[in-house]
Write a protein that holds these residues in place. Structure first.
Motif, PDB file in Angstrom:
ATOM      1  N   CYS A 141       0.795  -1.237   0.000  1.00  0.00           N
ATOM      2  CA  CYS A 141       0.000   0.000   0.000  1.00  0.00           C
ATOM      3  C   CYS A 141       0.827   1.287   0.000  1.00  0.00           C
ATOM      4  N   THR A 142       1.878   1.352   0.822  1.00  0.00           N
ATOM      5  CA  THR A 142       2.628   2.614   0.914  1.00  0.00           C
ATOM      6  C   THR A 142       3.331   2.944  -0.410  1.00  0.00           C
ATOM      7  N   PRO A 143       4.079   2.002  -1.004  1.00  0.00           N
ATOM      8  CA  PRO A 143       4.679   2.322  -2.307  1.00  0.00           C
ATOM      9  C   PRO A 143       3.637   2.603  -3.396  1.00  0.00           C
ATOM     10  N   ILE A 170       8.889  -3.880   2.824  1.00  0.00           N
ATOM     11  CA  ILE A 170       7.546  -3.283   2.778  1.00  0.00           C
ATOM     12  C   ILE A 170       7.505  -1.941   2.051  1.00  0.00           C
ATOM     13  N   VAL A 171       8.630  -1.231   1.999  1.00  0.00           N
ATOM     14  CA  VAL A 171       8.628   0.060   1.300  1.00  0.00           C
ATOM     15  C   VAL A 171       9.710   0.122   0.200  1.00  0.00           C
ATOM     16  N   GLY A 172      10.967   0.079   0.585  1.00  0.00           N
ATOM     17  CA  GLY A 172      12.059   0.357  -0.356  1.00  0.00           C
ATOM     18  C   GLY A 172      12.056  -0.531  -1.589  1.00  0.00           C
ATOM     19  N   HIS A 190      21.064   2.471   0.702  1.00  0.00           N
ATOM     20  CA  HIS A 190      20.845   1.858   2.018  1.00  0.00           C
ATOM     21  C   HIS A 190      21.970   2.273   2.947  1.00  0.00           C
ATOM     22  N   SER A 191      22.069   1.623   4.094  1.00  0.00           N
ATOM     23  CA  SER A 191      23.018   2.098   5.106  1.00  0.00           C
ATOM     24  C   SER A 191      24.476   1.937   4.685  1.00  0.00           C
ATOM     25  N   ARG A 192      24.755   1.091   3.706  1.00  0.00           N
ATOM     26  CA  ARG A 192      26.148   0.903   3.261  1.00  0.00           C
ATOM     27  C   ARG A 192      26.484   1.696   2.004  1.00  0.00           C
ATOM     28  N   ASP A 195      28.834   7.660  -0.389  1.00  0.00           N
ATOM     29  CA  ASP A 195      28.540   9.017  -0.861  1.00  0.00           C
ATOM     30  C   ASP A 195      27.058   9.193  -1.228  1.00  0.00           C
ATOM     31  N   LEU A 196      26.215   8.972  -0.219  1.00  0.00           N
ATOM     32  CA  LEU A 196      24.763   9.125  -0.423  1.00  0.00           C
ATOM     33  C   LEU A 196      24.387  10.523  -0.954  1.00  0.00           C
ATOM     34  N   PRO A 197      25.005  11.605  -0.440  1.00  0.00           N
ATOM     35  CA  PRO A 197      24.646  12.931  -0.975  1.00  0.00           C
ATOM     36  C   PRO A 197      24.800  13.001  -2.491  1.00  0.00           C
ATOM     37  N   ALA A 208      12.404   8.830   0.194  1.00  0.00           N
ATOM     38  CA  ALA A 208      13.154   8.568   1.429  1.00  0.00           C
ATOM     39  C   ALA A 208      12.324   7.680   2.343  1.00  0.00           C
ATOM     40  N   ALA A 209      12.824   6.470   2.609  1.00  0.00           N
ATOM     41  CA  ALA A 209      12.099   5.507   3.464  1.00  0.00           C
ATOM     42  C   ALA A 209      13.104   4.847   4.387  1.00  0.00           C
ATOM     43  N   VAL A 210      13.549   5.609   5.365  1.00  0.00           N
ATOM     44  CA  VAL A 210      14.634   5.173   6.235  1.00  0.00           C
ATOM     45  C   VAL A 210      14.180   5.054   7.695  1.00  0.00           C
ATOM     46  N   GLY A 211      13.526   6.140   8.191  1.00  0.00           N
ATOM     47  CA  GLY A 211      13.186   6.170   9.613  1.00  0.00           C
ATOM     48  C   GLY A 211      14.276   6.865  10.414  1.00  0.00           C
ATOM     49  N   ARG A 212      14.933   7.866   9.781  1.00  0.00           N
ATOM     50  CA  ARG A 212      15.932   8.681  10.483  1.00  0.00           C
ATOM     51  C   ARG A 212      15.582  10.152  10.297  1.00  0.00           C
ATOM     52  N   ASP A 229       8.572  11.813   0.891  1.00  0.00           N
ATOM     53  CA  ASP A 229       9.119  11.505   2.221  1.00  0.00           C
ATOM     54  C   ASP A 229       8.208  10.492   2.920  1.00  0.00           C
ATOM     55  N   VAL A 230       8.688   9.256   2.987  1.00  0.00           N
ATOM     56  CA  VAL A 230       7.892   8.182   3.603  1.00  0.00           C
ATOM     57  C   VAL A 230       8.121   8.125   5.119  1.00  0.00           C
ATOM     58  N   GLY A 231       9.249   8.631   5.558  1.00  0.00           N
ATOM     59  CA  GLY A 231       9.656   8.481   6.964  1.00  0.00           C
ATOM     60  C   GLY A 231       8.653   9.040   7.958  1.00  0.00           C
ATOM     61  N   MET A 269      -2.152   8.266   2.385  1.00  0.00           N
ATOM     62  CA  MET A 269      -2.319   7.454   1.168  1.00  0.00           C
ATOM     63  C   MET A 269      -2.281   5.957   1.458  1.00  0.00           C
ATOM     64  N   THR A 270      -1.619   5.573   2.562  1.00  0.00           N
ATOM     65  CA  THR A 270      -1.431   4.143   2.816  1.00  0.00           C
ATOM     66  C   THR A 270      -2.775   3.437   3.044  1.00  0.00           C
ATOM     67  N   ILE A 271      -3.609   3.988   3.908  1.00  0.00           N
ATOM     68  CA  ILE A 271      -4.913   3.329   4.154  1.00  0.00           C
ATOM     69  C   ILE A 271      -5.816   3.469   2.924  1.00  0.00           C
TER      70      ILE A 271
HETATM   71  P1  NDP Z   1      13.234  -0.352   7.855  1.00  0.00           P
HETATM   72  O1  NDP Z   1      13.864  -0.043   9.164  1.00  0.00           O
HETATM   73  O2  NDP Z   1      12.723  -1.724   7.597  1.00  0.00           O
HETATM   74  O3  NDP Z   1      14.276   0.021   6.686  1.00  0.00           O
HETATM   75  C1  NDP Z   1      15.042   1.178   6.760  1.00  0.00           C
HETATM   76  C2  NDP Z   1      16.003   1.232   5.601  1.00  0.00           C
HETATM   77  O4  NDP Z   1      16.770   2.411   5.725  1.00  0.00           O
HETATM   78  C3  NDP Z   1      16.976   0.058   5.562  1.00  0.00           C
HETATM   79  O5  NDP Z   1      17.036  -0.486   4.280  1.00  0.00           O
HETATM   80  C4  NDP Z   1      18.311   0.686   5.965  1.00  0.00           C
HETATM   81  O6  NDP Z   1      19.438   0.147   5.314  1.00  0.00           O
HETATM   82  C5  NDP Z   1      18.127   2.099   5.487  1.00  0.00           C
HETATM   83  N1  NDP Z   1      19.015   3.000   6.227  1.00  0.00           N
HETATM   84  C6  NDP Z   1      19.218   3.061   7.553  1.00  0.00           C
HETATM   85  N2  NDP Z   1      20.118   4.019   7.850  1.00  0.00           N
HETATM   86  C7  NDP Z   1      20.488   4.558   6.682  1.00  0.00           C
HETATM   87  C8  NDP Z   1      21.398   5.587   6.323  1.00  0.00           C
HETATM   88  N3  NDP Z   1      22.105   6.247   7.240  1.00  0.00           N
HETATM   89  N4  NDP Z   1      21.545   5.896   5.030  1.00  0.00           N
HETATM   90  C9  NDP Z   1      20.838   5.235   4.073  1.00  0.00           C
HETATM   91  N5  NDP Z   1      19.955   4.257   4.352  1.00  0.00           N
HETATM   92  C10 NDP Z   1      19.786   3.919   5.648  1.00  0.00           C
HETATM   93  O7  NDP Z   1      12.092   0.728   7.680  1.00  0.00           O
HETATM   94  P2  NDP Z   1      10.730   0.718   6.781  1.00  0.00           P
HETATM   95  O8  NDP Z   1      11.072   0.590   5.353  1.00  0.00           O
HETATM   96  O9  NDP Z   1       9.755  -0.192   7.378  1.00  0.00           O
HETATM   97  O10 NDP Z   1      10.217   2.199   7.069  1.00  0.00           O
HETATM   98  C11 NDP Z   1      10.984   3.332   6.716  1.00  0.00           C
HETATM   99  C12 NDP Z   1      10.306   4.576   7.259  1.00  0.00           C
HETATM  100  O11 NDP Z   1       9.050   4.710   6.637  1.00  0.00           O
HETATM  101  C13 NDP Z   1      10.027   4.543   8.764  1.00  0.00           C
HETATM  102  O12 NDP Z   1      10.138   5.848   9.283  1.00  0.00           O
HETATM  103  C14 NDP Z   1       8.587   4.098   8.843  1.00  0.00           C
HETATM  104  O13 NDP Z   1       7.945   4.555  10.021  1.00  0.00           O
HETATM  105  C15 NDP Z   1       8.033   4.783   7.628  1.00  0.00           C
HETATM  106  N6  NDP Z   1       6.827   4.138   7.083  1.00  0.00           N
HETATM  107  C16 NDP Z   1       5.791   4.958   6.766  1.00  0.00           C
HETATM  108  C17 NDP Z   1       4.648   4.446   6.248  1.00  0.00           C
HETATM  109  C18 NDP Z   1       3.532   5.393   5.886  1.00  0.00           C
HETATM  110  O14 NDP Z   1       2.406   4.976   5.748  1.00  0.00           O
HETATM  111  N7  NDP Z   1       3.826   6.673   5.677  1.00  0.00           N
HETATM  112  C19 NDP Z   1       4.455   3.012   6.043  1.00  0.00           C
HETATM  113  C20 NDP Z   1       5.645   2.234   6.305  1.00  0.00           C
HETATM  114  C21 NDP Z   1       6.784   2.798   6.824  1.00  0.00           C
HETATM  115  P3  NDP Z   1      19.986  -1.352   5.589  1.00  0.00           P
HETATM  116  O15 NDP Z   1      19.054  -2.264   4.864  1.00  0.00           O
HETATM  117  O16 NDP Z   1      21.343  -1.318   5.017  1.00  0.00           O
HETATM  118  O17 NDP Z   1      19.934  -1.528   7.071  1.00  0.00           O
END
Ligand code: NDP
Length: 296
Positions: A141-143, A170-172, A190-192, A195-197, A208-212, A229-231, A269-271
């Motif tokens: 749903c989210t993507p 579920i997202v990326g 992803h986290s590895r 030079d992400l910038p 952006a779907a990271v959670g940071r 921005d999904v975060g 949008m997700t629901i």
């Molecule tokens: P996950 O924790 O499952 O995945 C996070 C991803 O971010 C991983 O692939 C991780 O890489 C990557 N990551 C972590 N740190 C960095 C970094 N410094 N630089 C680049 N990439 C990084 O999270 P989800 O995919 O489940 O969710 C992501 C965000 O989206 C969260 O904030 C969540 O709350 C939100 N979300 C929102 C929804 C909505 O309805 N709006 C629905 C679902 C999620 P690696 O794989 O290498 O660890």
């Protein structure tokens, strides 16, 4: 440049209205009412809020909502028995098991026990494979919501450089598959990633779907790019609880061509897409044409 704000709340309201309209037509012309079953195991407070909201919106668009609330110590066998019953129930067109599940339950096993045709979250391994091979599937749903907003804003996405930050199942990953399906040139960061910038600066579309919290500053964004921005990050700021995204909105809005805010962007949008998926599943189950504009 100041970005156009993509209003996810208004967009989601339009999607719900479209779903409601088609549900009413299904009822009138075919005597069918789409049904969504949501299974919640345990008492996780955030999950309870999501499930309540899903149930309420399901009923508001005219569908039947079936809520199954199970104790936190429910056995895997009992949960699988319930899913089997829902798989066989013709009144249930969509099944969603709210995640995360308590630790003693095997999430993969549970999700893969759902009939793929009723898997409205799109997490079943069959749907993942179908999406990956460009075949008709149930799309997460989210993507799906992100894709709808991007298509609405741009029309065609063909040939655009897209960067998805995050590679979760579920997202990326599904987001990247959908963008590839629309002929973008896709990079998954992803986290590895080195030079992400620099990777982000080359993108016409940034998801952006990271959670940071606010990890993507405005100076990473290419002038005129579209930023989704999904975060969702919960913080306390100025003495208030707030939701903040993965993108630093204040600086990104000055460079992007279009941007989704948090809250009020991807979240609503997700629901809406869950309801769209339930309608799609119901149409497919009854051999009826799929709703237009609500699928990938
Ligand atoms: P996950 O924790 O499952 O995945 C996070 C991803 O971010 C991983 O692939 C991780 O890489 C990557 N990551 C972590 N740190 C960095 C970094 N410094 N630089 C680049 N990439 C990084 O999270 P989800 O995919 O489940 O969710 C992501 C965000 O989206 C969260 O904030 C969540 O709350 C939100 N979300 C929102 C929804 C909505 O309805 N709006 C629905 C679902 C999620 P690696 O794989 O290498 O660890």
């Amino acid at each position: 440049m100041v970005a156009q704000v993509i209003d996810g709340k208004a967009f989601a309201a339009r999607v719900r209205a479209q779903v409601a309209d088609q549900v009413a037509r299904l009822k009138e012309e075919n005597g069918i009412i789409p049904g969504l079953a949501v299974v919640l195991v345990g008492e996780d407070p955030a999950s309870q809020v999501y499930v309540r909201s899903k149930g309420k919106q399901t009923v508001e668009v005219g569908m039947n909502s079936y809520e199954h609330k199970l104790d936190a110590d429910t056995s895997e066998e009992d949960l699988l028995t319930l899913i089997d019953k829902l798989n066989k129930d013709p009144a249930v067109h969509g099944i969603l098991v709210q995640l995360p599940l308590p630790k003693h339950l095997n999430e993969d096993l549970v999700i893969n026990s759902i009939d793929p045709a009723k898997d409205v979250d799109g997490f079943h391994i069959s749907n993942v494979g179908l999406l990956g091979t460009g075949q008709k599937s149930m799309v997460p749903c989210t993507p799906l919501g992100c894709l709808m907003m991007l298509r609405d804003y741009h029309g065609s996405l063909s040939g655009m450089n897209a960067v998805v930050i995050g590679r979760s199942n579920i997202v990326g990953k599904p987001m990247a598959q959908l963008l590839l399906g629309d002929s973008c040139t896709v990079t998954i960061a992803h986290s590895r990633t080195k030079d992400l910038p620099d990777v982000v600066r080359r993108a016409d579309i940034v998801v952006a779907a990271v959670g940071r919290l606010e990890m993507v500053p405005g100076d990473w964004i290419k002038e005129g790019a579209t930023v989704i921005d999904v975060g969702i990050n919960r913080i306390e700021r100025d003495g208030k609880n707030k939701l903040v995204g993965d993108v630093d909105y204040a600086s990104a809005v000055e460079r992007a061509g279009a941007i989704t805010p948090v809250p009020g962007g991807v979240g609503p949008m997700t629901i809406a897409c869950l309801l769209a998926n339930t309608l799609t599943a119901c149409c497919r189950a009854n051999g009826l044409p799929e709703p237009e504009g609500l699928t990938a």
